[in-house]
Design a protein around this motif. Structure first.
Motif, short mmCIF file in Angstrom:
data_model
loop_
_atom_site.label_atom_id
_atom_site.label_comp_id
_atom_site.label_asym_id
_atom_site.label_seq_id
_atom_site.Cartn_x
_atom_site.Cartn_y
_atom_site.Cartn_z
N ILE A 63 -9.45 -4.00 5.73
CA ILE A 63 -8.44 -5.06 5.70
C ILE A 63 -9.06 -6.40 6.10
O ILE A 63 -8.87 -7.41 5.41
CB ILE A 63 -7.25 -4.71 6.61
CG1 ILE A 63 -6.44 -3.56 6.01
CG2 ILE A 63 -6.36 -5.93 6.87
CD1 ILE A 63 -5.41 -2.95 6.96
N VAL A 64 -9.81 -6.42 7.19
CA VAL A 64 -10.42 -7.68 7.66
C VAL A 64 -11.42 -8.21 6.65
O VAL A 64 -11.43 -9.42 6.35
CB VAL A 64 -11.07 -7.47 9.05
CG1 VAL A 64 -11.96 -8.64 9.43
CG2 VAL A 64 -10.00 -7.25 10.10
N ILE A 65 -12.25 -7.34 6.09
CA ILE A 65 -13.24 -7.79 5.11
C ILE A 65 -12.56 -8.36 3.87
O ILE A 65 -12.96 -9.40 3.34
CB ILE A 65 -14.19 -6.62 4.73
CG1 ILE A 65 -15.02 -6.18 5.93
CG2 ILE A 65 -15.08 -7.00 3.55
CD1 ILE A 65 -15.79 -7.28 6.60
N ASN A 66 -11.51 -7.71 3.40
CA ASN A 66 -10.79 -8.23 2.24
C ASN A 66 -10.11 -9.55 2.56
O ASN A 66 -10.13 -10.48 1.74
CB ASN A 66 -9.77 -7.21 1.72
CG ASN A 66 -10.38 -6.28 0.72
OD1 ASN A 66 -10.50 -6.61 -0.45
ND2 ASN A 66 -10.81 -5.11 1.18
N PHE A 67 -9.53 -9.68 3.74
CA PHE A 67 -8.90 -10.94 4.11
C PHE A 67 -9.93 -12.06 4.18
O PHE A 67 -9.68 -13.18 3.72
CB PHE A 67 -8.14 -10.80 5.43
CG PHE A 67 -7.31 -12.01 5.77
CD1 PHE A 67 -6.28 -12.42 4.95
CD2 PHE A 67 -7.56 -12.74 6.92
CE1 PHE A 67 -5.52 -13.54 5.25
CE2 PHE A 67 -6.81 -13.86 7.23
CZ PHE A 67 -5.79 -14.26 6.40
#
Length: 180
Positions: free
Chosen positions: A113-117
């Motif tokens: 999630i963090v990497i995609n954000f």
């Protein structure tokens, strides 16, 4: 970059999925809100840096040659050099970032999630600078119309990508993810 036939076919299929998802649009002024970013993130996450970025490159090439694959059925060089062009190029750069960072880290929900954000934020920054330049806006105006309204939707998309990608990776055989 040499890709195996299987990777090329996956890239082509995902380019098609991105094209279809780009047609689900909510108009918001200069920049429409679409499901395209979600699919770009999912593509980069599931296919990895090389194959994912090739899928997005294919998608951009399809739009460049005139197929109506961009948001709202638009296409052509005018779109790539218009107000939304920076976001389209930002997708390619974001996919490189997402694919690179996911290759190095653990596949937990939060990490994905963090990497995609982060990738989505990078695409928004590139797109907002481009919007400011092309639409003859100040940086503040460009970011207030091309960045801020999209933060919450991009966070929601990143959560969706994280949940779906990790769920798929845990349930499908490892042979489907050998290039990630």
């Amino acid at each position: 970059m040499r890709l195996a036939l299987r990777e090329q076919l996956l890239a082509a299929m995902f380019a098609g999925v991105i094209a279809v998802s780009a047609q689900i649009v909510i108009p918001l002024g200069f920049i429409p809100l679409s499901l395209q970013t979600f699919t770009v993130g999912l593509t980069a996450t599931l296919l990895g840096r090389r194959t994912g970025s090739w899928a997005i490159t294919l998608y951009l090439l399809l739009g460049f040659i005139g197929l109506p694959v961009f948001a709202g059925g638009k296409s052509g060089i005018g779109v790539l050099f218009g107000p939304t062009g920076g976001y389209l190029i930002g997708y390619l750069i974001a996919s490189l970032l997402i694919g690179s960072l996911l290759k190095k880290g653990a596949w937990s929900y939060w990490y994905v999630i963090v990497i995609n954000f982060l990738g989505f934020i990078l695409a928004l920054i590139i797109g907002s600078f481009w919007l400011s330049t092309v639409a003859n806006l100040t940086i503040t105006q460009g970011f207030s119309s091309g960045f801020l309204p999209f933060l919450l939707p991009e966070m929601i998309k990143a959560v969706g990508v994280g949940i779906l990608a990790v769920w798929l990776k845990r349930r499908l055989p490892e042979k489907y993810f050998y290039f990630v």
